[in-house]
Design a protein around this motif. Structure first.
Motif, PDB file in Angstrom:
ATOM      1  N   ALA A  24       0.915  -1.073  -0.034  1.00 15.12           N
ATOM      2  CA  ALA A  24       0.019   0.133  -0.119  1.00 15.12           C
ATOM      3  C   ALA A  24       0.628   1.280   0.124  1.00 15.12           C
ATOM      4  O   ALA A  24       1.694   1.587   0.938  1.00 15.12           O
ATOM      5  N   ARG A  25       0.674   2.123  -0.970  1.00 18.93           N
ATOM      6  CA  ARG A  25       1.388   3.183  -1.112  1.00 18.93           C
ATOM      7  C   ARG A  25       0.478   4.527  -0.916  1.00 18.93           C
ATOM      8  O   ARG A  25      -0.586   4.570  -1.733  1.00 18.93           O
ATOM      9  N   GLY A  26       0.880   5.544  -0.150  1.00 17.13           N
ATOM     10  CA  GLY A  26       0.112   6.625   0.026  1.00 17.13           C
ATOM     11  C   GLY A  26       0.160   6.880   1.324  1.00 17.13           C
ATOM     12  O   GLY A  26       0.819   6.450   2.335  1.00 17.13           O
ATOM     13  N   ILE A  27      -0.873   7.550   1.876  1.00 17.15           N
ATOM     14  CA  ILE A  27      -1.241   8.035   3.335  1.00 17.15           C
ATOM     15  C   ILE A  27      -2.036   6.978   3.799  1.00 17.15           C
ATOM     16  O   ILE A  27      -3.236   7.046   3.471  1.00 17.15           O
ATOM     17  N   ILE A  28      -1.787   6.639   4.704  1.00 19.83           N
ATOM     18  CA  ILE A  28      -2.766   5.346   5.415  1.00 19.83           C
ATOM     19  C   ILE A  28      -3.076   5.859   6.707  1.00 19.83           C
ATOM     20  O   ILE A  28      -2.382   6.127   7.631  1.00 19.83           O
ATOM     21  N   PHE A  29      -4.400   6.111   6.838  1.00 20.39           N
ATOM     22  CA  PHE A  29      -5.066   6.592   7.940  1.00 20.39           C
ATOM     23  C   PHE A  29      -6.202   5.993   8.101  1.00 20.39           C
ATOM     24  O   PHE A  29      -7.133   5.642   7.432  1.00 20.39           O
ATOM     25  N   GLY A  30      -6.263   5.551   9.462  1.00 23.45           N
ATOM     26  CA  GLY A  30      -7.279   4.820  10.096  1.00 23.45           C
ATOM     27  C   GLY A  30      -7.592   3.300   9.418  1.00 23.45           C
ATOM     28  O   GLY A  30      -8.721   2.784   9.017  1.00 23.45           O
ATOM     29  N   PHE A  31      -6.491   2.758   9.350  1.00 26.47           N
ATOM     30  CA  PHE A  31      -6.301   1.355   8.762  1.00 26.47           C
ATOM     31  C   PHE A  31      -7.150   0.485   9.570  1.00 26.47           C
ATOM     32  O   PHE A  31      -7.295   0.467  11.009  1.00 26.47           O
ATOM     33  N   ASN A  32      -8.140  -0.321   9.143  1.00 27.18           N
ATOM     34  CA  ASN A  32      -9.016  -1.320   9.591  1.00 27.18           C
ATOM     35  C   ASN A  32      -8.553  -2.726   9.160  1.00 27.18           C
ATOM     36  O   ASN A  32      -8.454  -3.399  10.097  1.00 27.18           O
ATOM     37  N   SER A  33      -8.409  -2.978   7.870  1.00 30.24           N
ATOM     38  CA  SER A  33      -7.783  -4.335   7.492  1.00 30.24           C
ATOM     39  C   SER A  33      -7.442  -4.171   6.133  1.00 30.24           C
ATOM     40  O   SER A  33      -7.705  -3.434   5.484  1.00 30.24           O
ATOM     41  N   MET A  34      -6.494  -5.416   5.746  1.00 29.51           N
ATOM     42  CA  MET A  34      -5.967  -5.408   4.456  1.00 29.51           C
ATOM     43  C   MET A  34      -6.069  -6.937   4.166  1.00 29.51           C
ATOM     44  O   MET A  34      -6.053  -7.821   5.105  1.00 29.51           O
ATOM     45  N   GLY A  35      -6.391  -7.048   2.952  1.00 28.05           N
ATOM     46  CA  GLY A  35      -6.665  -8.730   2.679  1.00 28.05           C
ATOM     47  C   GLY A  35      -6.645  -8.941   1.238  1.00 28.05           C
ATOM     48  O   GLY A  35      -6.443  -8.189   0.313  1.00 28.05           O
ATOM     49  N   TRP A  36      -7.147 -10.045   0.798  1.00 33.92           N
ATOM     50  CA  TRP A  36      -7.193 -10.771  -0.369  1.00 33.92           C
ATOM     51  C   TRP A  36      -8.507 -11.283  -0.819  1.00 33.92           C
ATOM     52  O   TRP A  36      -9.160 -11.934   0.159  1.00 33.92           O
ATOM     53  N   TYR A  37      -9.084 -11.031  -1.955  1.00 31.07           N
ATOM     54  CA  TYR A  37     -10.265 -11.476  -2.639  1.00 31.07           C
ATOM     55  C   TYR A  37      -9.990 -12.126  -3.794  1.00 31.07           C
ATOM     56  O   TYR A  37      -8.747 -11.986  -4.419  1.00 31.07           O
ATOM     57  N   ARG A  38     -10.686 -13.010  -4.419  1.00 34.16           N
ATOM     58  CA  ARG A  38     -10.585 -13.507  -5.532  1.00 34.16           C
ATOM     59  C   ARG A  38     -11.622 -13.674  -6.476  1.00 34.16           C
ATOM     60  O   ARG A  38     -12.884 -13.980  -5.939  1.00 34.16           O
ATOM     61  N   GLN A  39     -11.744 -13.798  -7.657  1.00 34.54           N
ATOM     62  CA  GLN A  39     -12.865 -13.959  -8.718  1.00 34.54           C
ATOM     63  C   GLN A  39     -12.272 -14.892  -9.793  1.00 34.54           C
ATOM     64  O   GLN A  39     -11.462 -14.589 -10.546  1.00 34.54           O
ATOM     65  N   ALA A  40     -13.015 -15.851  -9.949  1.00 37.76           N
ATOM     66  CA  ALA A  40     -12.773 -16.708 -10.956  1.00 37.76           C
ATOM     67  C   ALA A  40     -13.949 -16.544 -12.020  1.00 37.76           C
ATOM     68  O   ALA A  40     -14.959 -15.918 -11.745  1.00 37.76           O
ATOM     69  N   PRO A  41     -13.715 -17.002 -13.286  1.00 38.26           N
ATOM     70  CA  PRO A  41     -14.595 -16.610 -14.622  1.00 38.26           C
ATOM     71  C   PRO A  41     -16.129 -17.326 -14.015  1.00 38.26           C
ATOM     72  O   PRO A  41     -16.126 -18.468 -13.751  1.00 38.26           O
ATOM     73  N   GLY A  42     -16.899 -16.351 -14.204  1.00 39.12           N
ATOM     74  CA  GLY A  42     -18.313 -16.734 -13.828  1.00 39.12           C
ATOM     75  C   GLY A  42     -18.768 -16.958 -12.434  1.00 39.12           C
ATOM     76  O   GLY A  42     -20.036 -17.086 -12.199  1.00 39.12           O
ATOM     77  N   LYS A  43     -17.984 -16.327 -11.725  1.00 39.58           N
ATOM     78  CA  LYS A  43     -18.275 -16.391 -10.206  1.00 39.58           C
ATOM     79  C   LYS A  43     -18.136 -14.939  -9.543  1.00 39.58           C
ATOM     80  O   LYS A  43     -17.586 -14.104 -10.033  1.00 39.58           O
ATOM     81  N   GLU A  44     -18.731 -14.770  -8.359  1.00 40.68           N
ATOM     82  CA  GLU A  44     -18.590 -13.686  -7.677  1.00 40.68           C
ATOM     83  C   GLU A  44     -16.923 -13.425  -6.944  1.00 40.68           C
ATOM     84  O   GLU A  44     -16.498 -14.635  -6.594  1.00 40.68           O
ATOM     85  N   ARG A  45     -16.583 -12.066  -6.724  1.00 41.20           N
ATOM     86  CA  ARG A  45     -15.608 -12.025  -5.922  1.00 41.20           C
ATOM     87  C   ARG A  45     -15.972 -12.480  -4.745  1.00 41.20           C
ATOM     88  O   ARG A  45     -16.909 -12.382  -3.928  1.00 41.20           O
ATOM     89  N   ALA A  46     -14.892 -12.919  -3.924  1.00 46.08           N
ATOM     90  CA  ALA A  46     -15.062 -13.597  -2.709  1.00 46.08           C
ATOM     91  C   ALA A  46     -13.908 -13.699  -1.833  1.00 46.08           C
ATOM     92  O   ALA A  46     -12.677 -13.489  -2.262  1.00 46.08           O
ATOM     93  N   LEU A  47     -13.799 -13.339  -0.416  1.00 44.44           N
ATOM     94  CA  LEU A  47     -12.973 -13.182   0.280  1.00 44.44           C
ATOM     95  C   LEU A  47     -11.888 -14.397   0.446  1.00 44.44           C
ATOM     96  O   LEU A  47     -12.367 -15.684   0.475  1.00 44.44           O
ATOM     97  N   VAL A  48     -10.851 -14.043   0.400  1.00 42.66           N
ATOM     98  CA  VAL A  48      -9.982 -15.260   0.677  1.00 42.66           C
ATOM     99  C   VAL A  48      -9.288 -15.401   2.162  1.00 42.66           C
ATOM    100  O   VAL A  48      -9.211 -16.269   2.804  1.00 42.66           O
ATOM    101  N   ALA A  49      -8.707 -14.130   2.372  1.00 41.85           N
ATOM    102  CA  ALA A  49      -8.136 -13.873   3.768  1.00 41.85           C
ATOM    103  C   ALA A  49      -7.873 -12.737   3.945  1.00 41.85           C
ATOM    104  O   ALA A  49      -7.665 -11.753   3.204  1.00 41.85           O
ATOM    105  N   ARG A  50      -8.270 -12.070   5.208  1.00 44.00           N
ATOM    106  CA  ARG A  50      -7.727 -10.747   5.680  1.00 44.00           C
ATOM    107  C   ARG A  50      -7.320 -10.595   6.944  1.00 44.00           C
ATOM    108  O   ARG A  50      -7.345 -11.490   7.818  1.00 44.00           O
ATOM    109  N   ILE A  51      -6.438  -9.598   7.239  1.00 48.96           N
ATOM    110  CA  ILE A  51      -5.750  -9.378   8.381  1.00 48.96           C
ATOM    111  C   ILE A  51      -6.190  -8.073   8.835  1.00 48.96           C
ATOM    112  O   ILE A  51      -6.223  -7.017   8.310  1.00 48.96           O
TER     113      ILE A  51
END
Length: 115
Positions: A24-51
């Motif tokens: 993450a580049r820039g001014i990070i203020f009020g950090f809540n979480s950071m994570g990864w999602y994934r989207q396969a063809p024909g499917k909705e974007r879904a949570l993989v993991a977050r911290i």
């Protein structure tokens, strides 16, 4: 404004590992979480993991034990270690960061797992 720079995607065979990075580049203020999602063809974007800001983690149930998320606070970078990859893990993986007042998304990095 925050920019997310993702890297680490690629083509691997089933059973192999990959590690994704998201800085993450820039001014990070009020950090809540950071994570990864994934989207396969024909499917909705879904949570993989977050911290979250307190270091706690959340995973998609089906990925527990194979994927591990971690964070380097000094570098504002989050990592996703993916082990024992399966063809069904093939997707576009997006990084996101949730701040106090808005959420940012990366452009996505492709992960392709061949059988």
């Amino acid at each position: 404004q925050v920019q997310l720079v993702e890297s680490g995607g690629g083509v691997v065979q089933a059973g192999e590992s990959l590690r994704l990075s998201c800085a993450a580049r820039g001014i990070i203020f009020g950090f809540n979480s950071m994570g990864w999602y994934r989207q396969a063809p024909g499917k909705e974007r879904a949570l993989v993991a977050r911290i979250r800001s307190d270091g706690s983690t959340q995973y998609a149930d089906s990925l527990k034990g194979r994927f591990t998320i971690s964070r380097d606070n000094a570098k504002n970078t989050v990592y996703l270690q993916m082990n024992s990859l399966k063809p069904e893990d093939t997707a576009l993986y997006y990084c996101n960061i949730v701040l106090l007042d808005r959420t940012y998304w990366g452009q996505g990095t492709q992960v392709t797992v061949s059988s």
